[in-house]
Enzyme design. Structure first.
Site: not given
Length: 511
Positions: A285, A330
């Site tokens: 479900r 970076f």
């Protein structure tokens, strides 16, 4: 196909085309112009004698060490050699190709201060299908993917290793000579520009995004097969029940499952049966709530990657006004967080699939299917051990879902005192998705077995397509088979696009 690299960046589709489709690459005239203008600024700085990180100084903890002009080219070559320090098995070819293209993209944005010949060197490797040997260990996602990118860069110098056609290791010098290419000599700043950035992390994340999008759609398919085989209800997937909790991924997954369950004689056989369960188990479900949340996670990760594709991630960066500034762009935290988040989501998609498999095999919960989906249980074990395999994979995915991005080890004499572990996060995400492929393969096989055992009731069009795809190598329910090759072929069906295409032709496109 040709991918043209512009100074404005490239698309995720471009990366996939080069990494997986071997598309050729070219630099646009605007890219060459932007790189040349950026290089002119570095040349002016170098001639002026001003101290600039990575141009006239050492790196990392050696940033305060001045480098004499006559040794600056030597500095760049030494940087590549020392940073190509990875160890372990080679990364897959598609990852390395993605990483190289993304490094070309970064250089092409004209903020790295390098000559166009440097980007062209990487383009030549791609177009000649020369793939550097990049070991799996070496990156902390700190100053980006330093070691992996250095293993790519050292090939440009005619050093290091590449992947041979048979997967064996061969010398870069031999590969360049065979392709008619010459090694490059680096100028100031260029070694640093080749290795500083998030290209490895981003490459793996982009590949994972494509894989996850397909697997999440296939998870809806295998869930629907299992629900249909267990005489589940399609009512929990009605659109009005999902509009009142408006998560877009949930609505899309529910719509998929509801559509997949239509026109089924199996579903029709119990729709009005008073003995039918009022509520199905959560694994049935709540399938859209789990798979849908994973879809929403994927949407967030795709947004992060799209931002990174237009980002300048080098250090230092050359600005158009002539300044050269140090940055922290970076650092891989955005990608590490995103990869860990998606790994958690993908692991749960697999976990709930395994619960449905277990239910299909349990005679007390499968609604009159035989034990372990074997019509002659006892002498035969059916899919009993396939579920063991799935359970073991779920356990591994739970370990892999533990985030890498919360783990930081300081390096470089405490200069790099917080690292992202983004390389590890994206690498293990790919493993989680590979494991998810296996889990969905087990559910596909179990779902098809269940549908076959409901004969003579005809399954849905989606169910019929699945049976037609699986039956040629798995046969029909009967005496036990050597299951390993069956599961391998089921994996190929899940990973491929043919079954999905057959289902979509029958029921319409899946979200």
């Amino acid at each position: 196909m040709i991918v043209t690299v512009q100074p404005t960046g490239i698309s995720a589709a471009d990366v996939l085309a080069v990494a997986r489709g071997d598309a050729r690459v070219e630099l646009s005239p605007a890219t060459v112009e932007a790189m040349a203008a950026s290089r002119a600024i570095v040349d002016d700085i170098e001639s002026s004698g001003r101290p600039v990180y990575g141009v006239s100084t050492g790196f990392g903890a050696l940033a305060n060490t001045s480098i004499a002009p006559q040794r600056r080219a030597e500095l760049q070559h030494a940087l590549i050699r020392s940073h190509a320090a990875g160890i372990g098995a080679p990364m897959p070819r598609e990852v390395v190709r993605a990483m190289m293209l993304l490094r070309v993209r970064s250089l092409a944005m004209g903020r790295s201060g390098v000559r166009p010949v440097l980007a062209q060197g990487l383009v030549d490797l791609l177009n000649h299908e020369i793939t550097p040997w990049v070991p799996e260990h070496g990156s902390l996602g700190a100053s980006g993917d330093l070691a992996p990118l250095a293993h790519c860069a050292i090939v440009l110098l005619g050093e290091g290793w590449v992947l041979g056609k048979d997967g064996a290791r061969m010398s870069a010098a031999e590969a360049l000579h065979g392709a008619g290419l010459r090694p490059l000599d680096l100028a100031a700043k260029e070694g640093l520009a080749l290795i500083n950035g998030t290209d490895g992390m981003l490459g793996m994340l982009l590949l994972a995004i494509e894989d996850a999008a397909h697997l999440f759609a296939m998870a809806d398919v295998t869930a629907a097969l299992a629900i249909e085989a267990m005489l589940g209800s399609e009512r929990p997937f009605l659109p009005e029940l999902h509009s009142i909790r408006p998560h877009p991924g949930q609505a899309a997954s529910a719509a998929n499952i509801h559509r997949l369950l239509q026109d089924s004689a199996i579903m029709d056989s119990h729709r009005d049966d008073l003995a039918h369960a009022v509520q199905d188990a959560y694994s049935m479900r709540c399938a859209p709530q789990v798979a849908g949340a994973a879809r929403d996670t994927l949407e967030f990760v795709s947004l992060v990657s799209s931002r990174e594709l237009v980002s300048v991630v080098d250090n230092p960066v050359v600005l158009t006004d002539g300044r050269v500034e140090s940055t922290g762009n970076f650092h891989g935290a955005p990608l590490g967080f995103a990869a860990d988040y998606l790994a958690i989501a993908a692991a749960e998609v697999g976990a709930i699939a395994e619960r449905r498999v277990d239910r299909l095999l349990d005679v007390t919960r499968s609604r009159n299917l035989p034990p372990f989906l074997s019509p002659d249980a006892g002498v035969n074990s059916g899919l009993m051990i396939a579920q063991y395999t799935a359970a073991g994979i779920v356990a591994e995915n739970r370990r892999l879902a533990s985030p890498a991005s919360v783990d930081s080890l300081p390096t470089s004499g405490m200069q790099e005192d917080h690292v992202s572990m983004g390389w590890a996060a994206t690498k293990k995400l790919r493993t989680v998705l590979d494991n998810l492929t296996s889990l969905l393969a087990v559910e596909l096989l179990a779902g098809v077995r269940g549908l076959q055992l409901r004969s003579p009731l005809a399954p849905s069009p989606a169910g019929r397509a699945a049976v037609a795809a699986v039956e040629p190598f798995a046969g029909t329910p009967g005496p036990d088979l050597f299951l390993a090759p069956v599961l391998e072929q089921a994996r190929a069906v899940v990973a491929g696009r043919a079954l999905r295409g057959e289902i979509e032709a029958a029921v319409g496109p899946l979200s």
